[in-house]
Design a protein around this motif. Sequence first.
Motif, PDB file in Angstrom:
ATOM      1  N   UNK A   7      32.488  41.933  11.612  1.00 21.08           N
ATOM      2  CA  UNK A   7      31.561  41.574  12.678  1.00 21.08           C
ATOM      3  C   UNK A   7      30.464  42.596  12.901  1.00 21.08           C
ATOM      4  N   UNK A   8      30.463  43.665  12.103  1.00 22.21           N
ATOM      5  CA  UNK A   8      29.465  44.727  12.249  1.00 22.21           C
ATOM      6  C   UNK A   8      28.226  44.444  11.395  1.00 22.21           C
ATOM      7  N   UNK A   9      27.108  45.063  11.745  1.00 18.81           N
ATOM      8  CA  UNK A   9      25.923  45.090  10.880  1.00 18.81           C
ATOM      9  C   UNK A   9      25.689  46.544  10.481  1.00 18.81           C
ATOM     10  N   UNK A  10      25.871  46.848   9.208  1.00 14.72           N
ATOM     11  CA  UNK A  10      25.817  48.227   8.729  1.00 14.72           C
ATOM     12  C   UNK A  10      24.871  48.296   7.532  1.00 14.72           C
ATOM     13  N   UNK A  11      23.629  48.737   7.745  1.00  8.87           N
ATOM     14  CA  UNK A  11      22.654  48.717   6.655  1.00  8.87           C
ATOM     15  C   UNK A  11      22.830  49.866   5.673  1.00  8.87           C
ATOM     16  N   UNK A  12      22.307  49.686   4.464  1.00  8.59           N
ATOM     17  CA  UNK A  12      22.236  50.744   3.461  1.00  8.59           C
ATOM     18  C   UNK A  12      20.765  51.100   3.287  1.00  8.59           C
ATOM     19  N   UNK A  13      20.438  52.380   3.561  1.00 12.33           N
ATOM     20  CA  UNK A  13      19.075  52.871   3.382  1.00 12.33           C
ATOM     21  C   UNK A  13      18.994  53.530   2.013  1.00 12.33           C
ATOM     22  N   UNK A  14      18.172  52.980   1.139  1.00 14.53           N
ATOM     23  CA  UNK A  14      18.061  53.500  -0.225  1.00 14.53           C
ATOM     24  C   UNK A  14      16.615  53.871  -0.506  1.00 14.53           C
ATOM     25  N   UNK A  15      16.341  54.223  -1.759  1.00 16.08           N
ATOM     26  CA  UNK A  15      14.988  54.543  -2.188  1.00 16.08           C
ATOM     27  C   UNK A  15      14.694  53.829  -3.488  1.00 16.08           C
ATOM     28  N   UNK A  21      20.881  47.958  14.395  1.00 18.01           N
ATOM     29  CA  UNK A  21      22.206  47.907  13.756  1.00 18.01           C
ATOM     30  C   UNK A  21      23.149  48.979  14.301  1.00 18.01           C
ATOM     31  N   UNK A  22      24.399  48.902  13.859  1.00 20.75           N
ATOM     32  CA  UNK A  22      25.439  49.801  14.389  1.00 20.75           C
ATOM     33  C   UNK A  22      25.798  50.874  13.359  1.00 20.75           C
ATOM     34  N   UNK A  23      24.796  51.711  13.055  1.00 19.60           N
ATOM     35  CA  UNK A  23      25.006  52.779  12.084  1.00 19.60           C
ATOM     36  C   UNK A  23      24.154  52.579  10.851  1.00 19.60           C
ATOM     37  N   UNK A  24      24.376  53.414   9.840  1.00 19.07           N
ATOM     38  CA  UNK A  24      23.680  53.257   8.571  1.00 19.07           C
ATOM     39  C   UNK A  24      24.380  54.055   7.481  1.00 19.07           C
ATOM     40  N   UNK A  25      24.210  53.598   6.243  1.00 19.99           N
ATOM     41  CA  UNK A  25      24.668  54.325   5.055  1.00 19.99           C
ATOM     42  C   UNK A  25      23.404  54.767   4.319  1.00 19.99           C
ATOM     43  N   UNK A  26      23.223  56.069   4.180  1.00 24.50           N
ATOM     44  CA  UNK A  26      21.999  56.602   3.582  1.00 24.50           C
ATOM     45  C   UNK A  26      22.301  57.113   2.178  1.00 24.50           C
ATOM     46  N   UNK A  27      21.536  56.658   1.187  1.00 21.38           N
ATOM     47  CA  UNK A  27      21.687  57.142  -0.179  1.00 21.38           C
ATOM     48  C   UNK A  27      20.776  58.347  -0.389  1.00 21.38           C
ATOM     49  N   UNK A  28      21.262  59.330  -1.153  1.00 21.07           N
ATOM     50  CA  UNK A  28      20.560  60.599  -1.331  1.00 21.07           C
ATOM     51  C   UNK A  28      20.034  60.726  -2.761  1.00 21.07           C
ATOM     52  N   UNK A  29      18.735  60.992  -2.904  1.00 18.15           N
ATOM     53  CA  UNK A  29      18.140  61.069  -4.240  1.00 18.15           C
ATOM     54  C   UNK A  29      18.655  62.275  -5.030  1.00 18.15           C
ATOM     55  N   UNK A  30      18.909  63.386  -4.348  1.00 18.64           N
ATOM     56  CA  UNK A  30      19.411  64.584  -5.046  1.00 18.64           C
ATOM     57  C   UNK A  30      20.775  64.315  -5.664  1.00 18.64           C
ATOM     58  N   UNK A  31      21.671  63.687  -4.889  1.00 17.18           N
ATOM     59  CA  UNK A  31      22.990  63.330  -5.435  1.00 17.18           C
ATOM     60  C   UNK A  31      22.840  62.356  -6.592  1.00 17.18           C
ATOM     61  N   UNK A  32      21.917  61.393  -6.444  1.00 18.03           N
ATOM     62  CA  UNK A  32      21.689  60.400  -7.493  1.00 18.03           C
ATOM     63  C   UNK A  32      21.226  61.070  -8.793  1.00 18.03           C
ATOM     64  N   UNK A  55      26.608  57.017   9.310  1.00 21.45           N
ATOM     65  CA  UNK A  55      27.679  56.817  10.286  1.00 21.45           C
ATOM     66  C   UNK A  55      27.913  55.333  10.506  1.00 21.45           C
ATOM     67  N   UNK A  56      29.085  55.044  11.051  1.00 19.87           N
ATOM     68  CA  UNK A  56      29.418  53.683  11.473  1.00 19.87           C
ATOM     69  C   UNK A  56      29.850  53.778  12.929  1.00 19.87           C
ATOM     70  N   UNK A  57      29.033  53.222  13.817  1.00 24.37           N
ATOM     71  CA  UNK A  57      29.289  53.418  15.251  1.00 24.37           C
ATOM     72  C   UNK A  57      30.498  52.629  15.748  1.00 24.37           C
ATOM     73  N   UNK A  58      30.967  51.653  14.985  1.00 25.74           N
ATOM     74  CA  UNK A  58      32.080  50.827  15.464  1.00 25.74           C
ATOM     75  C   UNK A  58      33.416  51.214  14.830  1.00 25.74           C
ATOM     76  N   UNK A  59      33.398  52.189  13.898  1.00 27.20           N
ATOM     77  CA  UNK A  59      34.630  52.440  13.140  1.00 27.20           C
ATOM     78  C   UNK A  59      35.764  52.977  14.007  1.00 27.20           C
ATOM     79  N   UNK A  60      35.429  53.654  15.104  1.00 25.88           N
ATOM     80  CA  UNK A  60      36.484  54.276  15.919  1.00 25.88           C
ATOM     81  C   UNK A  60      37.467  53.254  16.469  1.00 25.88           C
ATOM     82  N   UNK A  61      37.018  52.017  16.675  1.00 21.92           N
ATOM     83  CA  UNK A  61      37.889  50.985  17.256  1.00 21.92           C
ATOM     84  C   UNK A  61      38.453  50.025  16.213  1.00 21.92           C
TER      85      UNK A  61
END
Length: 470
Positions: free
Chosen positions: A144-152, A324-335, A349-355
Motif C-alpha cells: 500500500x506504500x508509494x516508494x519511488x526510485x530516483x536514478x540517473x 511519496x513515503x520515502x525514496x530509494x536513491x541510486x548512486x553514480x559512484x557506486x554504479x 528511506x522508507x517512512x512506513x517501514x517501522x509499522x
Amino acid sequence: MSMQYIGLNEINGPLVVLDHVKNASFDEICELSLNDGTKRLGRIVEIQGEKVVIQVFEGTNGLSLKNTRTKLTGHPMEMPLSPEVLGRIFNGAGKPIDGLGAIYPEKFADINGKPLNPVSRTYPRNYIRTGISSIDALMTLIRGQKLPIFSGSGMSHNKLAVQIVRQAKIADDSGQKFGVVFAAMGVKNDVADYFRRSFEESGVLQKVVMFLNLSNDPIIERILTPRCALTTAEYLAYEHNMHVLVIMTDMTSYAEALREFSSSKGEIPGRKGYPGYLYSDLASLYERAGIVNGAEGSVTQIPILTMPNDDITHPVPDLTGYITEGQIVLDRTLDQTGVYPPISILPSLSRLMKDGIGEGYTRADHSALSNQLFAAYAKVADARSLASVIGEEELSPTDKLFITFGKMFEEHFLNQEFDENRTIDQTLDLGWDLLSLLPREALDRIDSTLLDRYYDPKRADRFKDIVKEH
C-alpha cells in the motif's frame, strides 16, 4: 441522438479546436473520422463556452480542416477489464499488442479513477519482499506504500526494475494472490524488448500486466499510460483481492510529455517549463496507491524516475518526494565501481517501514538491526572523509574498523547478483555478520538482549581472508 461535427476550426500540434459544440464534457472521448475511412481517438482537454479543444491520441498528421468528422462518445476514456489482463501486453492506451487478440471485458472503468475518501483508507502494514538486501532490510517496501526510485541517465534502474518484478512476492502463508502491473513510458524499442524478453524468459509474465509506450509513440498516449496501468491495478486489487505492485518507469518521460502538451495549449509555464499543475497531476497518480477499508487487496507503487544531471532538486524528483513515503536513491559512484544495485543508503528511506516490519511480519530484530546498519554506514562516511584529509594510516583503530566495515558492506550487502534472490532471514543474518566486524561497544543502537542473542565476533570470520586482501 449522437451528433457529428464536420470540419475543424484549428489544428495546433496534437490539438484540434472545434466550435459550436453543445453539451460537451471535460475528458470526454471523441472519435475523429478521416477521408480515407480511418478513425482516431481524442479527448476534450479544454472547454470555452461552445468551443472545445481536443487532444488527438494518434497525432494530427493527415487531418483536414474541412472534411474531418468528429463524434462525441459521451463518456471518458475507459479501460476494458477482465482477469484475462494478467499475462497480457498492451500499448500505452490500453490496446493489446501481443498478438493474442482483444480482451473480453467484464467491465469498463474510467482511467482517471474514482475519488477516494481519505477516511476509508487503511494504514499500510506488512511488507513485500523484493529479494534485494538493501531494500528489504533498510528501506522495506510496505503493502500500500508509494516508494519511488530516483536514478540517473545511463544507470541500472531498468535492470533493477526487472529484478524487482521477477522476485517480488508476499509471504507464501498468507494465501493471497500477488500480481505486478508494469508501465514503461517513453522507452526505446531495445529497452521495451528487454523488458518483454526478461519477463517471458523468467516465467513471471503470467502474473504481470505490461503497458509499453515507446519513445516514438505519441506523447498523448504517454499521458494515458500510468492511468491505464493504475486502473488495471485497482481492478485486480479491489475486485479480485490481489496484492498488486505497480512499477512505472520513467516518470520523467511522463512529466516531459505533460510539459510538451501544456506548451501546445499555450499555458503559462512554471519551474523549468513544467506546468504549474505538475504537483497535483503527479499526486493524482501517486495517491492511487493504498489499501481501502474492507478490501483484501492493496495497490503498491514503485515509480522510477531519472533525475536530469543527477539533480535531486529538479522539479520531478522534488515534487515526487513531497507526495511519496520515502525514496530509494541510486548512486553514480557506486554504479561506476561495479556495485549492483547501486543504492545510496544514507539519502534513502522508507517512512512506513517501522509499522510493517518486526515480529509477526519479518523478524523481531529487524528494526534495531536496520537502525544500526544506517548508523554504522554514516560513521563509515565520516571515517572516509577524515582519511581523505589525514590519510588512512593515521586513523584510530575504531575508524579503521569502520573503513573495513564499509568496504565489506558495499561488496557483500549492497552488491548482489542480478538473479540472486535473498530471503529476509538471509538478509538479516548477513547484516549481523557484517556488524560483528565492529567492536560490541560501537553498536549503540541495539539493546543488550539482541546483542546477546545475535552478536558474535566469530560471525565475521567469513570476511577475515577478504579483509587481509584489502
